[in-house]
Design a protein around this motif. Structure first.
Motif, mmCIF file in Angstrom:
data_model
loop_
_atom_site.group_PDB
_atom_site.id
_atom_site.type_symbol
_atom_site.label_atom_id
_atom_site.label_comp_id
_atom_site.label_asym_id
_atom_site.label_seq_id
_atom_site.Cartn_x
_atom_site.Cartn_y
_atom_site.Cartn_z
ATOM 1 N N THR A 129 71.933 12.119 29.721
ATOM 2 C CA THR A 129 73.601 12.428 30.460
ATOM 3 C C THR A 129 73.794 13.763 30.447
ATOM 4 O O THR A 129 72.625 14.271 29.878
ATOM 5 C CB THR A 129 74.301 11.215 29.065
ATOM 6 O OG1 THR A 129 74.294 12.312 28.446
ATOM 7 C CG2 THR A 129 74.270 9.963 28.804
ATOM 8 N N GLU A 188 75.639 15.872 28.708
ATOM 9 C CA GLU A 188 75.721 16.062 27.372
ATOM 10 C C GLU A 188 74.439 15.833 27.049
ATOM 11 O O GLU A 188 74.163 17.445 26.083
ATOM 12 C CB GLU A 188 76.188 15.344 26.678
ATOM 13 C CG GLU A 188 77.921 15.324 26.822
ATOM 14 C CD GLU A 188 78.120 14.049 27.954
ATOM 15 O OE1 GLU A 188 77.165 13.573 28.414
ATOM 16 O OE2 GLU A 188 79.339 14.347 28.902
ATOM 17 N N SER A 229 72.781 6.702 24.119
ATOM 18 C CA SER A 229 73.049 6.862 22.881
ATOM 19 C C SER A 229 74.572 6.788 23.292
ATOM 20 O O SER A 229 74.575 6.246 24.674
ATOM 21 C CB SER A 229 73.321 8.868 22.572
ATOM 22 O OG SER A 229 74.337 9.380 23.924
ATOM 23 N N GLY A 230 75.490 6.130 22.554
ATOM 24 C CA GLY A 230 77.187 5.549 22.956
ATOM 25 C C GLY A 230 78.088 5.355 21.455
ATOM 26 O O GLY A 230 78.132 6.273 20.207
ATOM 27 N N THR A 231 78.225 4.555 21.901
ATOM 28 C CA THR A 231 79.766 3.888 20.654
ATOM 29 C C THR A 231 79.447 3.024 20.567
ATOM 30 O O THR A 231 78.940 2.027 20.506
ATOM 31 C CB THR A 231 80.531 4.269 20.732
ATOM 32 O OG1 THR A 231 81.374 5.334 21.320
ATOM 33 C CG2 THR A 231 82.116 4.328 19.594
ATOM 34 N N LEU A 243 76.887 2.474 25.614
ATOM 35 C CA LEU A 243 76.412 3.250 26.354
ATOM 36 C C LEU A 243 77.826 4.641 26.914
ATOM 37 O O LEU A 243 78.919 3.716 27.372
ATOM 38 C CB LEU A 243 75.491 3.233 27.463
ATOM 39 C CG LEU A 243 74.217 2.635 27.405
ATOM 40 C CD1 LEU A 243 73.077 2.225 28.676
ATOM 41 C CD2 LEU A 243 73.205 3.267 25.908
ATOM 42 N N GLN A 244 77.464 5.313 27.038
ATOM 43 C CA GLN A 244 78.440 6.505 27.277
ATOM 44 C C GLN A 244 78.059 6.575 28.762
ATOM 45 O O GLN A 244 79.373 7.389 29.365
ATOM 46 C CB GLN A 244 77.784 7.677 26.642
ATOM 47 C CG GLN A 244 78.029 8.265 24.846
ATOM 48 C CD GLN A 244 77.514 8.823 24.584
ATOM 49 O OE1 GLN A 244 76.879 9.910 24.956
ATOM 50 N NE2 GLN A 244 78.118 9.377 23.366
ATOM 51 N N GLU A 245 77.335 6.464 29.012
ATOM 52 C CA GLU A 245 77.171 7.198 30.982
ATOM 53 C C GLU A 245 76.378 5.564 31.441
ATOM 54 O O GLU A 245 74.956 5.081 31.102
ATOM 55 C CB GLU A 245 75.746 8.235 30.919
ATOM 56 C CG GLU A 245 75.043 8.512 32.498
ATOM 57 C CD GLU A 245 75.944 7.961 33.332
ATOM 58 O OE1 GLU A 245 76.351 8.078 34.702
ATOM 59 O OE2 GLU A 245 77.162 9.116 32.921
ATOM 60 N N ARG A 246 77.129 5.565 32.466
ATOM 61 C CA ARG A 246 77.187 3.850 33.353
ATOM 62 C C ARG A 246 75.586 3.932 33.283
ATOM 63 O O ARG A 246 74.501 3.320 33.800
ATOM 64 C CB ARG A 246 77.384 4.384 34.732
ATOM 65 C CG ARG A 246 77.795 2.596 35.765
ATOM 66 C CD ARG A 246 78.460 2.925 36.419
ATOM 67 N NE ARG A 246 78.815 1.571 37.074
ATOM 68 C CZ ARG A 246 77.746 1.607 37.742
ATOM 69 N NH1 ARG A 246 77.314 2.613 38.918
ATOM 70 N NH2 ARG A 246 78.008 0.289 39.074
ATOM 71 N N LYS A 277 72.405 5.718 33.011
ATOM 72 C CA LYS A 277 71.429 5.763 32.075
ATOM 73 C C LYS A 277 70.435 4.412 31.891
ATOM 74 O O LYS A 277 71.112 3.868 31.883
ATOM 75 C CB LYS A 277 72.013 5.570 30.229
ATOM 76 C CG LYS A 277 71.409 6.039 29.471
ATOM 77 C CD LYS A 277 70.683 7.619 29.609
ATOM 78 C CE LYS A 277 69.485 8.073 27.886
ATOM 79 N NZ LYS A 277 69.120 9.023 27.902
ATOM 80 N N GLU A 305 79.204 7.155 16.499
ATOM 81 C CA GLU A 305 78.714 7.833 17.690
ATOM 82 C C GLU A 305 77.204 7.315 17.230
ATOM 83 O O GLU A 305 76.979 7.530 15.935
ATOM 84 C CB GLU A 305 78.483 9.217 17.971
ATOM 85 C CG GLU A 305 80.434 9.291 18.270
ATOM 86 C CD GLU A 305 80.042 8.744 20.256
ATOM 87 O OE1 GLU A 305 79.783 8.893 20.560
ATOM 88 O OE2 GLU A 305 81.416 7.830 19.658
#
Length: 335
Positions: A96, A98, A213-215, A235-238, A240, A295
């Motif tokens: 991502t 980040e 990574s994610g929540t 996930l934080q990024e679609r 990924k 997280e």
């Protein structure tokens, strides 16, 4: 250039360095907010920030020190393929924004410029990008390119770029590829290995364990009834990249600490009757805290088996017990 570290040494170095404070790198989101000295520059998407990328960045740092200036990395977001619609729906990213920013920061680079990749930017030829952005805006002192890096609409040969460097009075270096124990790392090759479920091969070329990574979000809470509670990861990024369905040995970073774990990726065929989405569920070994909304980072170590459909909950529980034994053995060997 060869990198020769045993897998155990490389992993030990990764887990040690990942706990250190990252370099205080300045991050710029616009060409107008860079006011440093004429820098040594390199540019690219740097997806994965693998050893080949890191060796290139190390060269940029060395040149900046030798030339008494600062290092600057230009990267682009979103990924150019997503903007240019080059099979964008199939593109899966290793990092991502980040994650990429953190990995580049850890190399000790002075400045990271994240340029929004737009149709307007894509229309720049290599010559116009060099002259209008690298020379006029950033006052490049030295440009370092990868051996196979292409930029600008229509591309440019190294000889043509050399002519531009002479015309505008900046130095130019072409960096050769890096050999990692006989292999040449590339983002494309690493993606393919991950999509095949070859975690070991991908991690070898990455130089560190692949992570998502994610929540932690709510789930069906079935795991609690069979002594295998799981954290459901959003996930934080679609875009990924998620490894193929199956069960994996992993390490899990949550609430600032690192734990061993087992992760299941798939549609949960034993309990999911809708069959309409993939889930990422992590059981953290020797752990019983509520981490809802925290997280979480999952580092993949080894693929254990395919996802399976069982006759019922008891059969599922028996298989999870077998998986746990195997996974504990795997993770002990990887320390």
């Amino acid at each position: 250039m060869a990198i020769k570290l045993s897998l155990a040494d490389r992993w030990r170095k990764f887990w040690t360095s990942s706990e250190k404070q990252t370099n205080i790198m300045q991050i710029h989101s616009s060409l107008n907010n860079y006011s440093g000295p004429s820098p040594v520059i390199t540019m690219g998407t740097f997806d994965g920030v693998h050893p080949g990328h890191k060796a290139l960045l190390e060269k940029v740092k060395e040149l900046a020190v030798a030339e008494n200036t600062e290092s600057l990395v230009i990267t682009f977001w979103p990924h150019p393929r997503q903007v240019l619609l080059q099979d964008a729906e199939r593109l899966r990213l290793l990092t991502t924004l980040e994650e990429k920013t953190k990995l580049i920061s850890e190399t000790g680079i002075d400045h990271l410029m994240i340029l929004p990749f737009t149709a307007e930017l894509a229309a720049y030829t290599a010559q116009s990008f060099t002259e209008e952005i690298l020379v006029k805006k950033l006052h490049v002192k030295h440009l370092v390119t990868g051996f196979n890096h292409k930029f600008g609409k229509g591309g440019i040969t190294f000889n043509e770029l050399t002519e531009l460097s002479h015309k505008h009075n900046f130095q130019l270096t072409q960096f050769r590829h890096v050999d990692v124990n006989g292999d040449h790392p590339s983002s494309t090759k690493i993606r393919q290995l991950l999509l095949e479920g070859n975690i070991g091969g991908a991690n070898h070329l990455l130089g560190y364990p692949y992570a998502i990574s994610g929540t932690v979000v709510g789930g069906q809470r079935l795991g609690r009834t069979i002594a295998y509670p799981t954290a459901n990861v959003m996930l934080q990024e679609r875009s990924k990249l998620v490894p193929p369905d199956g069960v994996y040995a992993c390490r899990v970073k949550v609430i600032g600490k690192l734990f061993n774990g087992m992760v299941n990726i798939g549609v949960r065929p034993t309990v999911n009757h809708q069959m309409d989405h993939r889930s990422i569920e992590v059981h953290i070994l020797d752990f019983n805290r509520d981490i809802y909304s925290e997280e979480i980072v999952v580092y993949f170590e080894k693929r254990i088996r395919d996802e399976m459909k069982f006759s019922g909950i008891e059969a599922l529980k028996e298989q999870l017990q077998k998986d746990e034994i195997i996974i504990r053995q795997v993770l002990i060997k990887r320390k």
